[in-house]
Design an enzyme around this catalytic site. Structure first.
Site, mmCIF file in Angstrom:
data_model
loop_
_atom_site.group_PDB
_atom_site.id
_atom_site.type_symbol
_atom_site.label_atom_id
_atom_site.label_comp_id
_atom_site.label_asym_id
_atom_site.label_seq_id
_atom_site.Cartn_x
_atom_site.Cartn_y
_atom_site.Cartn_z
ATOM 1 N N CYS A 132 0.790 -1.085 -0.185
ATOM 2 C CA CYS A 132 -0.038 -0.155 0.028
ATOM 3 C C CYS A 132 0.932 1.163 0.082
ATOM 4 O O CYS A 132 1.566 1.582 1.035
ATOM 5 C CB CYS A 132 -0.957 0.029 1.233
ATOM 6 S SG CYS A 132 -2.209 1.410 1.229
ATOM 7 N N CYS A 135 -0.380 4.011 2.358
ATOM 8 C CA CYS A 135 -0.331 3.977 3.670
ATOM 9 C C CYS A 135 1.117 3.927 4.055
ATOM 10 O O CYS A 135 1.221 4.628 5.151
ATOM 11 C CB CYS A 135 -0.811 2.524 4.047
ATOM 12 S SG CYS A 135 -2.325 1.936 3.382
ATOM 13 N N ASP A 136 1.958 3.754 3.459
ATOM 14 C CA ASP A 136 3.515 3.618 3.552
ATOM 15 C C ASP A 136 4.421 4.403 3.096
ATOM 16 O O ASP A 136 5.689 4.257 3.166
ATOM 17 C CB ASP A 136 3.979 2.133 3.712
ATOM 18 C CG ASP A 136 2.950 1.304 4.642
ATOM 19 O OD1 ASP A 136 2.793 1.706 5.483
ATOM 20 O OD2 ASP A 136 2.925 -0.066 4.068
#
Length: 317
Positions: A132, A135-136
């Site tokens: 992701c 997300c990261d």
């Protein structure tokens, strides 16, 4: 008979549980042997509102679970082996043979990221391996990143990651990409994206501090080589967790549950879907939680118009 059964946890199912429990509908939540969804494999979550210092993914899930329990939600652990939705009340069978009846069902079983299945991959999830970018990506500011994949998602993720990384190296096992021309052109016009086509990932190389490289097979030369990197983003797709439904519900061409636009309603009256199992686009914890709220409110409205006594005839039969 239960008023509502929620199949699956994660932010969608747990948010639905919180809302329904507060409405005194006593939801039963069935969680698999590894409850919590993809957030349980995420280290620090920095983009969920209300946590200015960030929060660990498992801790966020644990907090949601405690909140649901506080209002009276009950949990069962185990795989769902069978669901019968042809008639109400619906029947859910959990491994071990326990059968539960419910007036309504919320499906929030999520989608599982596809992985490469190579050495070093699973061991380094959260230590440099991710599925992701949204997300990261922030954690790789000023670093080198590899994106593995050849579809539109890979092009989009690679382009997004250039906001943080000094270089994004796109690795694909074939010379030709599956991505649409417009997405390919966008990626090729980004000066931060470099290309490693016709290369097959073999192993994620890591040390105690995290990912250091990706070993690949160069199909053109037949030689193995290691591409140095600080992170590997695997973007080869997701698989919605709908197999246990055995075709009883409408899904789209890529396997996600179809819901009526603007609602969580499926084609079966009294059955609702929320979270990544019906969302192939956003796949974020906050959007999953929002759809869990929608499912709870849709479900509560449905139950208001379909009281238990309406089914007494069905139960007597």
């Amino acid at each position: 008979m239960n008023k509502v059964i929620i199949i699956g946890t994660g932010p969608a199912g747990l948010t639905a549980a919180i809302y329904l429990a507060r409405a005194n509908l006593d939801p039963i939540i069935i969680e698999g042997p590894e409850p919590g969804g993809q957030l349980t494999t995420t280290t620090e979550v920095e983009n969920f509102p209300g946590f200015p210092e960030g929060i660990m993914g498992p801790d966020l899930i644990a907090n949601m679970r405690k909140q649901a329990e506080r209002f009276g939600a009950a949990f069962r652990t185990g795989w769902v082996n069978q669901v019968e939705m042809s008639n109400r009340p619906f029947k859910v069978v959990i491994e071990g043979g326990e059968e539960l009846l419910a007036e309504s069902i919320i499906i929030s079983t999520g989608a599982s990221a596809k992985y490469l299945g190579i050495p070093g991959e699973q061991e380094n999830i959260g230590r440099g391996v991710s599925t992701c970018a949204t997300c990261d990506g922030f954690f790789f500011r000023g670093k080198k990143i590899i994106v593995v994949g050849g579809g539109d998602s890979a092009m989009e993720e690679a382009h997004f990651l250039t906001k943080f990384a000094t270089e994004v190296h796109l690795v694909h096992r074939r010379e030709e990409l599956r991505a649409s021309k417009i997405m390919q052109d966008r990626a090729r016009n980004n000066s931060k994206i470099t290309w490693g086509l016709n290369k097959v990932p073999l192993e994620v190389i890591a040390s105690e501090s995290g990912v250091k490289g990706l070993k690949v097979l160069n199909n053109a030369t037949g030689n193995e080589e290691v591409i140095e990197t600080d992170g590997v983003f695997v973007t080869i797709g997701h698989t919605p967790n709908t197999g246990f439904l055995n075709g009883q519900i409408d899904i789209n061409e890529i396997g996600y549950i179809n819901v009526k636009p603007g609602t969580s309603e499926t084609n079966i009256t009294g059955v609702f879907a929320c979270g990544d199992v019906q969302d192939s686009k956003y796949r974020q914890a906050i959007t999953a939680a929002g759809s869990g709220c929608m499912a709870a409110m849709d479900c509560e409205k449905f139950l208001d118009g379909h009281a238990v006594q309406d089914w007494s005839q069905t139960l007597s039969v």
